[in-house]
Scaffold this motif. Structure first.
Motif, PDB file in Angstrom:
ATOM      1  N   PRO A  36      -9.401  -0.642  -0.137  1.00 15.44           N
ATOM      2  CA  PRO A  36      -8.260  -0.055   0.579  1.00 15.44           C
ATOM      3  C   PRO A  36      -7.515   0.979  -0.275  1.00 15.44           C
ATOM      4  O   PRO A  36      -7.479   0.874  -1.501  1.00 15.44           O
ATOM      5  N   ASP A  37      -6.928   1.943   0.393  1.00 19.47           N
ATOM      6  CA  ASP A  37      -6.149   2.994  -0.261  1.00 19.47           C
ATOM      7  C   ASP A  37      -4.940   2.362  -0.956  1.00 19.47           C
ATOM      8  O   ASP A  37      -4.123   1.703  -0.315  1.00 19.47           O
ATOM      9  N   VAL A  38      -4.847   2.548  -2.253  1.00 17.54           N
ATOM     10  CA  VAL A  38      -3.754   1.961  -3.035  1.00 17.54           C
ATOM     11  C   VAL A  38      -2.396   2.430  -2.508  1.00 17.54           C
ATOM     12  O   VAL A  38      -1.440   1.661  -2.472  1.00 17.54           O
ATOM     13  N   ALA A  39      -2.334   3.680  -2.061  1.00 15.91           N
ATOM     14  CA  ALA A  39      -1.064   4.241  -1.582  1.00 15.91           C
ATOM     15  C   ALA A  39      -0.537   3.514  -0.352  1.00 15.91           C
ATOM     16  O   ALA A  39       0.661   3.569  -0.064  1.00 15.91           O
ATOM     17  N   THR A  40      -1.405   2.797   0.363  1.00 16.41           N
ATOM     18  CA  THR A  40      -0.969   2.079   1.564  1.00 16.41           C
ATOM     19  C   THR A  40      -0.537   0.648   1.266  1.00 16.41           C
ATOM     20  O   THR A  40      -0.044  -0.036   2.157  1.00 16.41           O
ATOM     21  N   LEU A  41      -0.733   0.208   0.046  1.00 15.59           N
ATOM     22  CA  LEU A  41      -0.405  -1.172  -0.320  1.00 15.59           C
ATOM     23  C   LEU A  41       1.002  -1.263  -0.903  1.00 15.59           C
ATOM     24  O   LEU A  41       1.383  -0.428  -1.722  1.00 15.59           O
ATOM     25  N   ASN A  42       1.749  -2.283  -0.487  1.00 18.54           N
ATOM     26  CA  ASN A  42       3.032  -2.519  -1.142  1.00 18.54           C
ATOM     27  C   ASN A  42       2.765  -3.247  -2.459  1.00 18.54           C
ATOM     28  O   ASN A  42       1.627  -3.598  -2.776  1.00 18.54           O
ATOM     29  N   LYS A  43       3.802  -3.485  -3.225  1.00 13.73           N
ATOM     30  CA  LYS A  43       3.650  -4.075  -4.557  1.00 13.73           C
ATOM     31  C   LYS A  43       2.970  -5.441  -4.514  1.00 13.73           C
ATOM     32  O   LYS A  43       2.068  -5.723  -5.312  1.00 13.73           O
ATOM     33  N   ASP A  44       3.371  -6.305  -3.583  1.00 13.71           N
ATOM     34  CA  ASP A  44       2.775  -7.638  -3.482  1.00 13.71           C
ATOM     35  C   ASP A  44       1.311  -7.565  -3.063  1.00 13.71           C
ATOM     36  O   ASP A  44       0.474  -8.309  -3.577  1.00 13.71           O
ATOM     37  N   GLU A  45       0.993  -6.670  -2.125  1.00 12.54           N
ATOM     38  CA  GLU A  45      -0.396  -6.509  -1.699  1.00 12.54           C
ATOM     39  C   GLU A  45      -1.255  -5.978  -2.843  1.00 12.54           C
ATOM     40  O   GLU A  45      -2.398  -6.414  -3.022  1.00 12.54           O
ATOM     41  N   ALA A  46      -0.714  -5.048  -3.609  1.00 10.37           N
ATOM     42  CA  ALA A  46      -1.448  -4.492  -4.746  1.00 10.37           C
ATOM     43  C   ALA A  46      -1.682  -5.570  -5.803  1.00 10.37           C
ATOM     44  O   ALA A  46      -2.776  -5.661  -6.385  1.00 10.37           O
TER      45      ALA A  46
END
Length: 143
Positions: free
Chosen positions: A83-93
């Protein structure tokens, strides 16, 4: 004369393979220790430590399942899209990073051509992608 049997896997290899299998299957468990003749305070600390380890392991299991679900694998082309890192929030990342570490350890991505992005940046490197995730989480990889 005793020799080493190189035709069979070592105990260490077997243990590593069993660990990888347990991670993949979600069956890994935390061992419970009992300290004989321990004071109530020590017993309470051991139990608290056990419960913390159980919670941490359950989080890692969830991270692995989540990262596996977010990773699109194409068996025909032997490729994986992350997944695109830019679309992830901090917890998802953070969860993706933890899960990817486990996926990498068990070999889920071995031999696969990776496709990943961070906004308009593209990479086929797992290491670069994980650095992007670390930056998203707020971990300085060069500190």
């Amino acid at each position: 004369m005793l020799g080493i049997n190189t035709g069979s896997p070592s105990l260490l290899d077997q243990a590593r393979d069993n660990l990888k299998k347990a991670i993949k299957e979600g069956t890994l468990q935390v061992a419970r220790f009992e300290v004989v003749n321990a004071s109530p305070d020590v017993k309470a600390k051991v139990e608290q430590n056990h419960q913390n380890n159980v919670r941490a392991l359950e989080q890692e299991k969830a991270d692995y399942r989540s990262a596996s679900a977010r990773t699109s694998v194409d068996a025909q082309t032997n490729s994986a899209s992350l997944p695109d890192v830019a679309t992830l929030n901090k917890d998802e990342a953070k969860s993706m990073l933890s899960g990817l570490r486990q996926m990498n350890y068990v070999g889920d991505l071995d031999g696969k051509t990776l496709s990943a992005s961070n906004g308009n940046l593209k990479t086929d490197s797992l290491a670069t992608y994980m650095q992007w995730l670390q930056a998203r989480v707020g971990v300085d990889v060069y500190a």
